[in-house]
Design a protein around this motif. Sequence first.
Motif, PDB file in Angstrom:
ATOM      1  N   GLU A 265       0.846  -1.212   0.000  1.00 29.05           N
ATOM      2  CA  GLU A 265       0.000   0.000   0.000  1.00 29.05           C
ATOM      3  C   GLU A 265       0.869   1.246   0.000  1.00 29.05           C
ATOM      4  N   ASP A 266       1.931   1.236   0.827  1.00 25.94           N
ATOM      5  CA  ASP A 266       2.829   2.400   0.885  1.00 25.94           C
ATOM      6  C   ASP A 266       3.510   2.624  -0.466  1.00 25.94           C
ATOM      7  N   ALA A 267       3.908   1.525  -1.103  1.00 23.30           N
ATOM      8  CA  ALA A 267       4.573   1.645  -2.403  1.00 23.30           C
ATOM      9  C   ALA A 267       3.612   2.261  -3.421  1.00 23.30           C
ATOM     10  N   LYS A 268       2.359   1.812  -3.401  1.00 15.16           N
ATOM     11  CA  LYS A 268       1.393   2.335  -4.380  1.00 15.16           C
ATOM     12  C   LYS A 268       1.141   3.831  -4.170  1.00 15.16           C
ATOM     13  N   SER A 269       1.212   4.271  -2.913  1.00 14.29           N
ATOM     14  CA  SER A 269       0.974   5.704  -2.679  1.00 14.29           C
ATOM     15  C   SER A 269       2.110   6.532  -3.289  1.00 14.29           C
ATOM     16  N   ILE A 270       3.288   5.958  -3.407  1.00 13.71           N
ATOM     17  CA  ILE A 270       4.400   6.690  -4.056  1.00 13.71           C
ATOM     18  C   ILE A 270       4.160   6.792  -5.572  1.00 13.71           C
ATOM     19  N   LEU A 271       3.535   5.758  -6.118  1.00 12.89           N
ATOM     20  CA  LEU A 271       3.288   5.758  -7.571  1.00 12.89           C
ATOM     21  C   LEU A 271       2.405   6.917  -8.019  1.00 12.89           C
ATOM     22  N   THR A 272       1.577   7.434  -7.092  1.00 14.35           N
ATOM     23  CA  THR A 272       0.673   8.535  -7.474  1.00 14.35           C
ATOM     24  C   THR A 272       1.473   9.756  -7.937  1.00 14.35           C
ATOM     25  N   LYS A 273       2.741   9.806  -7.560  1.00 15.08           N
ATOM     26  CA  LYS A 273       3.559  10.979  -7.928  1.00 15.08           C
ATOM     27  C   LYS A 273       4.157  10.865  -9.332  1.00 15.08           C
ATOM     28  N   PHE A 274       3.888   9.736 -10.010  1.00 11.32           N
ATOM     29  CA  PHE A 274       4.382   9.570 -11.384  1.00 11.32           C
ATOM     30  C   PHE A 274       3.212   9.698 -12.364  1.00 11.32           C
ATOM     31  N   ALA A 275       3.506  10.230 -13.549  1.00 11.73           N
ATOM     32  CA  ALA A 275       2.456  10.321 -14.576  1.00 11.73           C
ATOM     33  C   ALA A 275       2.457   9.001 -15.359  1.00 11.73           C
ATOM     34  N   LEU A 276       1.663   8.040 -14.909  1.00 13.89           N
ATOM     35  CA  LEU A 276       1.680   6.711 -15.536  1.00 13.89           C
ATOM     36  C   LEU A 276       0.668   6.638 -16.678  1.00 13.89           C
ATOM     37  N   GLU A 277       1.019   5.862 -17.716  1.00 14.58           N
ATOM     38  CA  GLU A 277       0.127   5.792 -18.892  1.00 14.58           C
ATOM     39  C   GLU A 277      -1.118   4.939 -18.609  1.00 14.58           C
ATOM     40  N   ASP A 278      -1.024   4.067 -17.594  1.00 14.75           N
ATOM     41  CA  ASP A 278      -2.157   3.203 -17.244  1.00 14.75           C
ATOM     42  C   ASP A 278      -1.964   2.680 -15.813  1.00 14.75           C
ATOM     43  N   ASP A 279      -2.801   1.707 -15.398  1.00 17.75           N
ATOM     44  CA  ASP A 279      -2.739   1.200 -14.010  1.00 17.75           C
ATOM     45  C   ASP A 279      -1.795   0.013 -13.862  1.00 17.75           C
ATOM     46  N   PHE A 280      -1.057  -0.306 -14.917  1.00 12.09           N
ATOM     47  CA  PHE A 280      -0.255  -1.534 -14.927  1.00 12.09           C
ATOM     48  C   PHE A 280       0.663  -1.663 -13.701  1.00 12.09           C
ATOM     49  N   LEU A 281       1.399  -0.582 -13.378  1.00 12.52           N
ATOM     50  CA  LEU A 281       2.348  -0.672 -12.251  1.00 12.52           C
ATOM     51  C   LEU A 281       1.641  -0.875 -10.915  1.00 12.52           C
ATOM     52  N   TYR A 282       0.466  -0.255 -10.774  1.00 11.63           N
ATOM     53  CA  TYR A 282      -0.314  -0.460  -9.542  1.00 11.63           C
ATOM     54  C   TYR A 282      -0.695  -1.934  -9.426  1.00 11.63           C
TER      55      TYR A 282
END
Length: 293
Positions: A265-282
């Motif tokens: 969960e903590d890792a996913k909250s860091i991903l919000t700071k990247f402009a991702l093209e889709d939800d794949f990394l989540y």
Amino acid sequence: MLNYGEKYGRYLTEIDQALDGYLNEADTLYQSVISAMRYSILGAGKRVRAILLIEFCKACGGTQQLAMPFACALEMIHAYSLIHDDLPCMDNDELRRGKPSCWKEFGETTALLAGDGLLTKAFEAAASSTAQANLALRAMMELAKNAGTSGMLGGQVIDLEGEGKPVDEVRLLKMYSMKTGALINSAAKIGCILAGADEERISLSHEFAEKIGLAFQIVDDILDVTGNEKILGKPIGSDVQSHKTTFVALHDLEYAKNKAIKLTEDAKSILTKFALEDDFLYELTDRLAVREN
Ligand code: GRG
């Protein structure tokens, strides 16, 4: 747009094709070692490190093409570590990725050399990068440091020297962050570096990778107790057998599972700071916490 499974499948195919391209040497005089290298790396493994590298490169404005040489390099270093780790002088494992381990199939000498071959081939692949020279050089430094004594290899030494001895949590976490975390960490960071990301994003990718790296190893510890050998593709119960302290042994299964979920969960909250093209990394982050192999 491709869904998660389709995108993952495409990554597997394209990473394999790129790896295949690096492992084609026609000289028949040393084909035995090339065959052992190909046996151990092609068509096997989840490719988590390569995929992370490509995804972070894209998240910072780069392309899959730009990321691929280093993505392959990372998978080669990972595969070498597995080959050497399975050798009789290390973990003495006969099964890896659902088939006989490299030494079991080709003998110890060829397996040792296949590991060495993949390690050196990794730097050949990385050196074929088309990234700006200063960025490629920085990425190369990340790769070398994270694979070597201050990373994975050092972690392996700490691990081996802890066998049969009481290991406290501080030492265990340090060992995990080096042995397992370092390559995962370098995947995310190298992806950002190649794309020319700023220091803030490189540092965010580091924080993200620290968390999933630890979650990944904790899940590995859990699977060593609760996993299914057929699905896992390697023997279970090997930690107990080699008298290794693990996160599960220091705490218990429930605590370990909750810790992996919290880190995810903590890792996913860091991903919000990247402009991702889709939800794949989540989705990948989530799936790593509940993986069965
Ligand atoms: C021999 C220098 C040297 C190091 C060996 C990485 C390592 C150190 C040993 C492998 C054994 C192990 C359990 C390592 C922890 C990291 C880990 C969970 C590796 C397995 O990685 P996956 O699950 O494997 O990504 P696949 O097969 O999917 O690529």
